[in-house]
Scaffold this motif. Structure first.
Motif, PDB file in Angstrom:
ATOM      1  N   SER B 332       0.719  -1.102  -0.042  1.00  0.00           N
ATOM      2  CA  SER B 332       0.037   0.175  -0.110  1.00  0.00           C
ATOM      3  C   SER B 332       0.803   1.279   0.078  1.00  0.00           C
ATOM      4  O   SER B 332       0.553   2.203  -0.443  1.00  0.00           O
ATOM      5  N   LEU B 333       1.869   1.078   0.618  1.00  0.00           N
ATOM      6  CA  LEU B 333       3.013   2.125   0.473  1.00  0.00           C
ATOM      7  C   LEU B 333       3.299   2.565  -0.932  1.00  0.00           C
ATOM      8  O   LEU B 333       3.476   3.894  -1.248  1.00  0.00           O
ATOM      9  N   VAL B 334       3.617   1.582  -1.789  1.00  0.00           N
ATOM     10  CA  VAL B 334       3.949   1.864  -2.948  1.00  0.00           C
ATOM     11  C   VAL B 334       2.825   2.106  -3.893  1.00  0.00           C
ATOM     12  O   VAL B 334       2.938   3.050  -4.818  1.00  0.00           O
ATOM     13  N   THR B 335       1.636   1.707  -3.705  1.00  0.00           N
ATOM     14  CA  THR B 335       0.470   2.078  -4.393  1.00  0.00           C
ATOM     15  C   THR B 335       0.148   3.491  -3.978  1.00  0.00           C
ATOM     16  O   THR B 335      -0.626   3.930  -5.044  1.00  0.00           O
ATOM     17  N   LYS B 336       0.511   4.241  -3.022  1.00  0.00           N
ATOM     18  CA  LYS B 336      -0.020   5.547  -2.702  1.00  0.00           C
ATOM     19  C   LYS B 336       0.644   6.518  -3.724  1.00  0.00           C
ATOM     20  O   LYS B 336       0.314   7.584  -3.825  1.00  0.00           O
ATOM     21  N   SER B 337       2.016   6.064  -4.210  1.00  0.00           N
ATOM     22  CA  SER B 337       2.371   7.261  -5.120  1.00  0.00           C
ATOM     23  C   SER B 337       1.950   6.942  -6.501  1.00  0.00           C
ATOM     24  O   SER B 337       1.050   6.154  -6.880  1.00  0.00           O
ATOM     25  N   LYS B 338       2.256   8.157  -7.252  1.00  0.00           N
ATOM     26  CA  LYS B 338       1.338   8.264  -8.525  1.00  0.00           C
ATOM     27  C   LYS B 338       1.412   7.283  -9.637  1.00  0.00           C
ATOM     28  O   LYS B 338       0.620   6.900 -10.229  1.00  0.00           O
ATOM     29  N   TYR B 339       2.732   7.079  -9.790  1.00  0.00           N
ATOM     30  CA  TYR B 339       2.897   6.169 -10.774  1.00  0.00           C
ATOM     31  C   TYR B 339       3.305   4.639 -10.355  1.00  0.00           C
ATOM     32  O   TYR B 339       3.605   3.710 -10.961  1.00  0.00           O
ATOM     33  N   LYS B 340       2.803   4.406  -8.926  1.00  0.00           N
ATOM     34  CA  LYS B 340       3.033   3.177  -8.333  1.00  0.00           C
ATOM     35  C   LYS B 340       4.452   2.766  -8.324  1.00  0.00           C
ATOM     36  O   LYS B 340       4.892   1.509  -8.622  1.00  0.00           O
TER      37      LYS B 340
END
Lengths: 461, 418
Positions: B332-340
């Protein structure tokens, strides 16, 4: 390459070695050939295929089967005819030599257009295969519970067998005298249909769920392998009354010969699971010594069939397998590539992944160009489906691969080596060269002026 | 005011709004002080800003570019010099948790809780993790098979935890650790421990026990100790639709049980205590008295859907729960960023709760006595995950195929969702 040619002239490199080196090099340089498209619609041919601006719009709108292509097969003899089966029950025949086959844009049209009649399939096609002795006939199975034999030249069915349950896949032995078609149906028994007598002769019982994939051995005409939704892969000998030779077990890497070859601590043959979850793809290698199976536990396992042991090849976590329909990994014919090495191509949702079969190393990931969620329109209207690769076909006699996608497009994959890339670059440069030279000179001059003004000159005193 | 701060802290005028919103900090009281100054807080050297995804400082506008991809990193094995599977297993176990920080704001009960939890977890590692840290997964598989046959390592399978590449049911544990666990368990007396260990040693590849070898009270003791679990084959959709009677197979209401009873009698619907005996739900369990009479013709092994007693380890439940929640938090931490996708150093900071202990500015502030930021005690890493190390969770996610590592030419390694 040139050093290899020189070696062959000298006699230090044998012709076979050169051939293998060359085919192996081409195999490892397989790439998408987006210019080759298959147009299954009945629209008139567009002549302006070379316009650059139009290309993208055309790529989207050129499809082979509107509702999605389910299966693909190419005939083994000349590698000339390709059959594709769609999700809306249509079958098309393509002549791969009808259009000059280069990397540039070319559009194929179906050689024969099948008309829908009362005797053709009613639901989507699940599996197609050419008759193993000539390409004048082919077999097809569909969700409408039937196995049909078609005549290739007219694409009309000659015979039909009703099996009373959904047929996921079928297989006809490439070397056999008997004409038994093994059908993988939702019924737990593998049905053998005899084409000579026209009856469903034989049933092999043993699976405990739907049978999802069947494959005959390429070396023995009486050995059959089948994988089912219970996760087991069974081997059958059709000459025996009981049939089942045994089950492959994923925990077993010694085999039924046991530790000393005579059965010490060997597992019982009738127990075991090949996959934790359904097994939906069973493929033999050319020599009939190994079996490759794919399952819903997102693993592809390689088995040594002579002892029934797991060869313990692991392909990493990138393998995905979510659909219940048959998903067959494709093993490249063993005359392509180095002797002893086998390459496997796996249709992994939106991409095709190339692995070394026994070591599990990843060679390439071939990403299919196209949207992730495609729109397929069938008789029920348009629906959004996840675009995935449903089937792969290898063209014998050359190093080419064709893939069927559920967004309705058939894509071609061809080798594109470094020399070809350079040649293309030179060609485009030659075209643009004339105009650009004067512009380049001007830009160069401006660049020089700018640099002189901005940078500090280093002087040594 | 928290009691662990000194009096100096309690009597000082706190600048709370400025602590929480770093952009409001003023570097000087000049008229230009409230201009929005994009001073990045945590960077040691200036880096080109195009290589950033999101940033913690939400006033720092990101340029919205993807990270450049210079090639995927196939395995983390290059960083480590692990020779074989047993050494890898030990390495993984020893590097699972971070050492407790000295000035982390923990009180004694919290420290005790964390340490106790860590102790009660089984010393097992998942197979996916081992694959992530070794060079070739095929070689690793073959080595695992060899070591399992030899008895050095044991494979423990927990069914029902997913079947895909991201399933976590398979674990590896060194045999000496198993022996230690068995000897230390309170519920097993000495004879039973020795018998159990002997049983395990003679059958190194077995996943379940031979029921005839142990008596009823023994089996109960082992179940209470956590060494045996009874599991029915999980119901996935392929199984349920495969046969007409598969949903009730192996239960008190299955065809073979019902067909033996006279029609119209209570036994024809499962007996007096059908629901009670099935554990309060119309489920797949059979009572233990029916274990020995395998009425169905299913073979003893995997394929049957009756009840099985599988080998397990005490503490497996909390371990798997910790693992799944850590994995999903990381993803989920990575998913939060714009381009995953996210650079590795940034993901490490986020996992640690935004605290970077090496930052010289933060260190200097702490030395001066101004506290900026949050204590480790209040971060998710310590509250929910008991101090799981970032590298450990990253290797887990890589092995499961949930994340992918690739090289960027500019910012080092980066992570994305495949």
């Amino acid at each position: 390459m040139t050093s290899n040619l020189f070696g062959r002239a000298l006699g230090t490199v044998s012709p076979q070695a050169l051939q293998r080196a060359e085919t192996s090099r081409l195999l490892h340089s397989l790439q998408a050939a987006p210019g080759i498209r298959f147009d299954g619609s009945n629209r008139p041919v567009r002549h302006s295929t070379s316009g650059d601006g139009d290309k993208e719009g055309q790529e989207e709108s050129i499809w082979a089967h509107r509702a999605g292509v389910n299966c693909l097969t190419i005939d083994e003899f000349e590698g000339r005819y390709m059959l594709s089966g769609g999700a809306e029950s249509s079958i098309l025949l393509w002549d791969l030599e009808s259009v000059e086959n280069t990397l540039k844009s070319s559009i194929y049209k179906p050689a024969v257009n099948a008309s829908k009649s009362a005797s053709s399939h009613k639901f989507g096609i699940t599996h197609l295969s050419f008759y193993p002795f000539d390409s004048l006939a082919f077999l097809s199975t569909s969700y409408d519970h039937t196995l049909k034999i078609y005549a290739t030249e007219t694409l009309t069915p000659s015979a039909s067998f009703d099996l009373n349950s959904v047929v996921y896949s079928h297989a006809l032995s490439p070397i056999a005298d008997h004409l038994l078609v093994a059908c993988a149906t939702q019924h737990p028994a593998v049905r053998l249909v005899d084409l000579r007598s026209g009856a469903s002769a034989h049933s092999l019982a043993g699976h405990q769920g739907a049978v999802l994939s069947v494959a005959w051995s390429p070396q023995h005409d009486y050995i059959l392998a089948s994988g089912g939704s219970d996760g087991t892969v069974r081997l059958w000998d059709i000459r025996r009354s009981a049939g089942s030779l045994g089950v492959l077990d994923l925990e077993d890497s010694i085999g039924i010969g046991g530790e000393d070859g005579l059965g010490k601590h060997a597992r019982p043959r009738s127990q075991g699971k090949a996959h934790v979850g359904a097994c939906n793809g069973v493929v033999w290698t050319d020599d009939g010594q190994h079996l490759v199976t794919a399952g819903h536990d997102e693993r592809v396992r390689v088995w040594d069939v002579s002892v029934g042991a797991n060869a313990l090849a692991h392909f990493g976590p990138i393998i995905k397998n979510t659909h219940l329909s048959t998903l067959l990994p494709m093993v490249v014919p063993s005359n392509v590539g180095r002797p002893g090495d086998q390459v496997m191509l796996y249709p992994n949702e939106k991409e095709i992944v190339m692995f070394d079969l026994f070591e599990g190393t990843l060679f390439k990931r071939l990403k299919a160009p196209g949207a992730a969620v495609a729109q397929a329109s069938g008789s029920a209207g348009q629906r959004n489906i996840r675009n995935r690769v449903t089937s792969l076909a290898w063209r014998t006699g050359s190093i080419e691969m064709y893939s069927a996608h559920s967004d309705g497009v058939i894509r071609a994959w061809k080798p594109r080596t470094k020399e070809e890339v350079d040649v293309e670059k030179d060609e485009t440069e030659q075209i643009d060269d004339g105009e650009d030279e004067s512009r380049k000179r001007k830009r160069q001059a401006l660049d020089d002026v700018f640099r002189d003004l901005t940078k500090q000159k280093i002087t040594f005193t | 005011m928290p009691l662990n701060f000194s009096a100096a802290h309690s009597s000082r005028i706190t600048k709370k709004p400025y602590q929480k919103n770093p952009s409001l900090r003023r570097s000087s009281s000049s008229p230009f002080a409230d201009l929005k100054q994009k001073k990045p807080v945590r960077r040691s050297q200036s880096k080109p800003e195009t290589a950033d995804g999101d940033d913690d400082d939400h006033h720092h506008h990101h340029f919205g570019d993807r990270l450049e991809d210079a090639g995927i990193v196939n395995s983390l094995a290059a960083n480590l010099s692990l020779r074989d599977v047993a050494q890898t297993v030990q390495h993984i176990q020893s590097h699972m948790f971070d050492a407790m920080p000295e000035a982390g704001g923990f009180n004694s009960t919290k420290i005790a809780e964390i340490l106790n939890f860590r102790k009660c977890l089984p010393p097992a590692v998942t197979v996916a993790h081992v694959h992530a840290l070794m060079e070739s997964p095929t070689q690793t598989e073959r080595e695992i098979a060899e070591l399992t046959k030899a008895g050095t390592i044991r494979k423990v399978v927990t069914p029902g935890r997913g079947t895909g590449g991201s399933s976590i049911g398979e674990g590896l544990i060194l045999s000496k650790d198993v022996e230690r666990l068995v000897m230390e368990a309170d519920e097993l007396d000495e004879d039973l421990s020795n018998k159990f260990l002997e049983h395990l040693r003679t059958r190194p590849m077995a996943q379940s026990i031979n029921l005839g070898a142990f008596s009823g009270p023994d089996v109960t003791a082992m179940m209470r100790g956590g060494f045996l679990i009874s599991s029915a084959q999980y119901m996935n959709s392929a199984n349920v639709f495969s046969r007409p009677n598969s949903a009730s197979q192996g239960t008190v209401t299955s065809i073979s049980n019902i067909s033996r009873a006279a029609s119209g009698s209570v036994a024809a619907v499962g007996g007096e205590d059908a629901i009670y005996g099935a554990g309060g739900r119309g489920g797949v369990r059979r009572s233990s008295s029916q274990l020995n009479s395998q009425a169905e013709q299913d073979p003893q092994g995997f394929v049957g859907e009756g009840e099985q007693l599988k080998l397990s380890l005490p503490g497996t439940g909390p371990y798997l729960k910790l693992l799944t929640s850590a994995r999903s938090h990381m993803v989920s931490l990575v998913t939060k960023s714009k381009y995953k996708e996210l650079p590795l150093y940034l993901l490490r900071e986020r996992w640690n709760g935004g605290i970077s202990p090496d930052d010289p500015a933060a260190k200097a502030k702490k030395y001066r006595g101004e506290f900026a930021g949050i204590l480790p005690n209040r971060t998710r890493k310590w509250k929910q995950f008991y101090g799981l190390a970032f590298d450990w969770v990253l290797a887990e996610c890589l092995g499961a195929g949930l994340l992918e590592v690739f090289e960027t030419g500019s910012v080092g390694r980066a992570i994305r969702i495949p």
